[in-house]
Design an enzyme around this catalytic site. Sequence first.
Site, PDB file in Angstrom:
ATOM      1  N   LYS A 189       0.939  -1.262   0.045  1.00 13.21           N
ATOM      2  CA  LYS A 189       0.244   0.445   0.015  1.00 13.21           C
ATOM      3  C   LYS A 189       0.718   1.289   0.404  1.00 13.21           C
ATOM      4  O   LYS A 189       0.989   1.549   0.837  1.00 13.21           O
ATOM      5  CB  LYS A 189      -0.826  -0.393   1.267  1.00 13.21           C
ATOM      6  CG  LYS A 189      -2.236   1.076   1.494  1.00 13.21           C
ATOM      7  CD  LYS A 189      -2.351   2.356   2.470  1.00 13.21           C
ATOM      8  CE  LYS A 189      -2.515   3.708   2.187  1.00 13.21           C
ATOM      9  NZ  LYS A 189      -2.118   4.000   1.499  1.00 13.21           N
ATOM     10  N   GLU A 265       8.962   1.001  11.840  1.00  9.47           N
ATOM     11  CA  GLU A 265      10.036   1.582  11.718  1.00  9.47           C
ATOM     12  C   GLU A 265       8.559   3.244  11.824  1.00  9.47           C
ATOM     13  O   GLU A 265       8.280   3.876  10.267  1.00  9.47           O
ATOM     14  CB  GLU A 265      10.563   2.018  10.228  1.00  9.47           C
ATOM     15  CG  GLU A 265      10.529   0.783   9.741  1.00  9.47           C
ATOM     16  CD  GLU A 265      12.384   0.822  10.301  1.00  9.47           C
ATOM     17  OE1 GLU A 265      13.108   1.185  10.994  1.00  9.47           O
ATOM     18  OE2 GLU A 265      12.399  -0.806  10.473  1.00  9.47           O
ATOM     19  N   CYS A 300      13.450  10.440   8.061  1.00  4.15           N
ATOM     20  CA  CYS A 300      13.546   9.565   9.107  1.00  4.15           C
ATOM     21  C   CYS A 300      14.342  10.553  10.121  1.00  4.15           C
ATOM     22  O   CYS A 300      14.491  10.498  11.477  1.00  4.15           O
ATOM     23  CB  CYS A 300      12.794   8.670   8.925  1.00  4.15           C
ATOM     24  SG  CYS A 300      13.653   7.538   8.283  1.00  4.15           S
ATOM     25  N   GLU A 399       8.644  15.468  16.370  1.00  6.83           N
ATOM     26  CA  GLU A 399       8.989  15.571  14.901  1.00  6.83           C
ATOM     27  C   GLU A 399       9.237  16.135  14.237  1.00  6.83           C
ATOM     28  O   GLU A 399       6.815  16.586  13.810  1.00  6.83           O
ATOM     29  CB  GLU A 399       9.070  14.101  14.357  1.00  6.83           C
ATOM     30  CG  GLU A 399       9.406  14.403  12.959  1.00  6.83           C
ATOM     31  CD  GLU A 399       9.207  12.497  12.382  1.00  6.83           C
ATOM     32  OE1 GLU A 399       7.838  12.495  12.431  1.00  6.83           O
ATOM     33  OE2 GLU A 399      10.113  11.889  11.989  1.00  6.83           O
TER      34      GLU A 399
HETATM   35  P1  NAD Z   1       1.649   8.532   7.907  1.00 10.30           P
HETATM   36  O1  NAD Z   1       1.755   7.411   8.818  1.00 10.30           O
HETATM   37  O2  NAD Z   1       0.726   9.048   7.625  1.00 10.30           O
HETATM   38  O3  NAD Z   1       1.434   7.818   6.449  1.00 10.30           O
HETATM   39  C1  NAD Z   1       1.789   6.615   5.723  1.00 10.30           C
HETATM   40  C2  NAD Z   1       1.420   5.580   5.385  1.00 10.30           C
HETATM   41  O4  NAD Z   1       0.246   4.390   6.365  1.00 10.30           O
HETATM   42  C3  NAD Z   1       0.503   5.660   4.330  1.00 10.30           C
HETATM   43  O5  NAD Z   1       0.558   4.500   2.736  1.00 10.30           O
HETATM   44  C4  NAD Z   1      -0.674   6.019   4.628  1.00 10.30           C
HETATM   45  O6  NAD Z   1      -1.452   5.622   3.595  1.00 10.30           O
HETATM   46  C5  NAD Z   1      -0.595   4.986   6.158  1.00 10.30           C
HETATM   47  N1  NAD Z   1      -2.166   4.581   6.631  1.00 10.30           N
HETATM   48  C6  NAD Z   1      -2.511   5.962   7.114  1.00 10.30           C
HETATM   49  N2  NAD Z   1      -3.205   6.053   7.961  1.00 10.30           N
HETATM   50  C7  NAD Z   1      -3.613   4.261   8.108  1.00 10.30           C
HETATM   51  C8  NAD Z   1      -4.423   4.046   8.905  1.00 10.30           C
HETATM   52  N3  NAD Z   1      -4.644   4.345   9.851  1.00 10.30           N
HETATM   53  N4  NAD Z   1      -4.181   2.850   9.175  1.00 10.30           N
HETATM   54  C9  NAD Z   1      -3.204   2.244   8.155  1.00 10.30           C
HETATM   55  N5  NAD Z   1      -1.967   2.782   7.266  1.00 10.30           N
HETATM   56  C10 NAD Z   1      -2.615   3.928   7.412  1.00 10.30           C
HETATM   57  O7  NAD Z   1       3.153   9.138   7.738  1.00 10.30           O
HETATM   58  P2  NAD Z   1       3.823  10.150   6.555  1.00 10.30           P
HETATM   59  O8  NAD Z   1       3.311  10.698   6.594  1.00 10.30           O
HETATM   60  O9  NAD Z   1       3.468   9.399   5.334  1.00 10.30           O
HETATM   61  O10 NAD Z   1       4.892   9.789   6.379  1.00 10.30           O
HETATM   62  C11 NAD Z   1       5.833  10.764   7.313  1.00 10.30           C
HETATM   63  C12 NAD Z   1       6.891   9.483   8.646  1.00 10.30           C
HETATM   64  O11 NAD Z   1       6.868   8.671   8.068  1.00 10.30           O
HETATM   65  C13 NAD Z   1       7.246  10.485   9.565  1.00 10.30           C
HETATM   66  O12 NAD Z   1       6.864  10.369  11.408  1.00 10.30           O
HETATM   67  C14 NAD Z   1       8.233  10.067   8.985  1.00 10.30           C
HETATM   68  O13 NAD Z   1       9.752  10.274  10.586  1.00 10.30           O
HETATM   69  C15 NAD Z   1       7.849   8.735   9.476  1.00 10.30           C
HETATM   70  N6  NAD Z   1       9.420   7.573   8.632  1.00 10.30           N
HETATM   71  C16 NAD Z   1       9.606   6.787   9.479  1.00 10.30           C
HETATM   72  C17 NAD Z   1      11.353   6.288   8.304  1.00 10.30           C
HETATM   73  C18 NAD Z   1      11.594   4.988   9.258  1.00 10.30           C
HETATM   74  O14 NAD Z   1      12.105   4.724   8.653  1.00 10.30           O
HETATM   75  N7  NAD Z   1      11.726   5.563  10.718  1.00 10.30           N
HETATM   76  C19 NAD Z   1      11.243   6.575   7.586  1.00 10.30           C
HETATM   77  C20 NAD Z   1      10.940   6.995   6.841  1.00 10.30           C
HETATM   78  C21 NAD Z   1       9.558   7.997   7.130  1.00 10.30           C
END
Ligand code: NAD
Length: 495
Positions: A189, A265, A300, A399
């Site tokens: 997804k 992650e 991240c 963050e």
């Molecule tokens: P997000 O959590 O909003 O979305 C991530 C994914 O989760 C998307 O595909 C989204 O559609 C999906 N999602 C959203 N709500 C959901 C739900 N209720 N159930 C299941 N899936 C759902 O994050 P984002 O805004 O896309 O990315 C930014 C975040 O990701 C930041 O906090 C960043 O630090 C983190 N990040 C972490 C790493 C790591 O390796 N630790 C790497 C990159 C980004």
Amino acid sequence: MTDQSQIDALRDKPIPPQNLLIDGELCQSASGATDDVISPLNGALLTTTPAGTKEDTERAIHAARRAFDDKRWRGMPPAARKKIMLRWAGLLEANMLDLAVLGVRNNGTEIGMALKAEPGSAIATIRFYAEAIDKIYGEIAPTAGDVMGLIHKEAVGVVAAIIPWNFPLMIGAWKLGPALAAGNSVVLKPSETASLSLIRMAELALEAGLPPGVLNVVTGEGKIVGETLSHSMDVDVIVFTGSGATGRRLLQASAASNMKRCYLELGGKSANVVFADTKDLSEAAAVSAAGIFRNSGQVCVAGSRLLVERSIHNDFVAELAKAAAAIRVGDPLDLTTQAGAVNNPTQLAQNLAFVETAQAEGGTLYHGGNQILQDTGGYFMEPTIITDVAEDHTVAQKEVFGPVLAVTPFEDEGGAIRLANSTDYGLAGGVWTSDLSRAHRMVREMRTGVVHVNTYGGPDVTVPMGGVKQSGNGHDKSLHAFEKYFDLKTAWFKL
Ligand code: NAD
């Protein structure tokens, strides 16, 4: 070497309406509904993606389950699976520039970084796990002579991989590489705001010969597609990269359904600690600036907290501001750009709100702080430095995921360690010092999954990546990533 004219030739290439990939077929959502894909470069409509529904997602899960159960992939000889995955890496390489430009138009990362971090790293990752397929052995336990204990490694089943927008190909490959190499089936997804290159990557897997149903892609909203995956009784493992808030929902959904394993992650608030004994403070300032401002802070592991020894605080911050001012923010498809667009308007508004809050709580806006390049129609923000940040300020604890650096002075090593560990996060950190013993002590004391010493960023697929505390659990990258995608089975024989 890529030159600018090759990129320019692709920058306005029409993008056809996108498809779901279910059971080897490209298709629209059963509802026919689509979502607009807006470019962060200029606010223009790029194309549409299917608005995946619960039914679409369930169809993809069932296709993955069938593919797993009939062993069309995991039952293939390892050498044959390896060949298909290597062919996939070859196709990714042949399409590298297309993938990079498509991804940048969709998510806004500057092309110089995207070329390396997106298709570049995805190709290396798929190759790394493809090569490992025929090098993974089971074990024989050191038992007494009248018995034998065999330890088998078995594919887990159906894996749901949920991906964020900042590095879709790189992070996608971190999950797909080991999940598929281990013999699992996957439902992928992508993020709502960065799906295009990942969809293309999956189409190329099919072209490489991955059997139908082994890799399925469902685009759409997290609260529909993601929630269906997380509540499914037929998904065995969720591998997720994204925000802590979503990570928490996944754990709750797991508990409420089949207790599927969730590997998370999550975000970070990584401390980059600069001691006065650093050999080259100018280099430290330049690397520290890149470590927070590249990709407009949407990394991240970004070093979003600068902890700096008080005796050099003023000089170092001045040097850092010089480096920040020199960062070229702008057209993500220009090879000379060093920080591209913010991915979406909501994130941009959130970044700006953090700057306001930081000042309201007593921080000083030392550099930047504004939206820029509004005339492009895109979403851009200046590299921003906030000084006088106290440990309990919002900008020190939460963050931002944008180009905002919070600066706090420290008095001594103990104080630096205490501050570095003072958030709920534990993803990454950095240490700058010429004292080798101090560097080792800091590595031991910082409660993070990664520590950079006299550098910031850059590790490749050979080392694990993952966080501690509320930055998550489990590891992507390296052979350790396989631990998420294999079950151990003991076979106990009486001889
Ligand atoms: P997000 O959590 O909003 O979305 C991530 C994914 O989760 C998307 O595909 C989204 O559609 C999906 N999602 C959203 N709500 C959901 C739900 N209720 N159930 C299941 N899936 C759902 O994050 P984002 O805004 O896309 O990315 C930014 C975040 O990701 C930041 O906090 C960043 O630090 C983190 N990040 C972490 C790493 C790591 O390796 N630790 C790497 C990159 C980004």
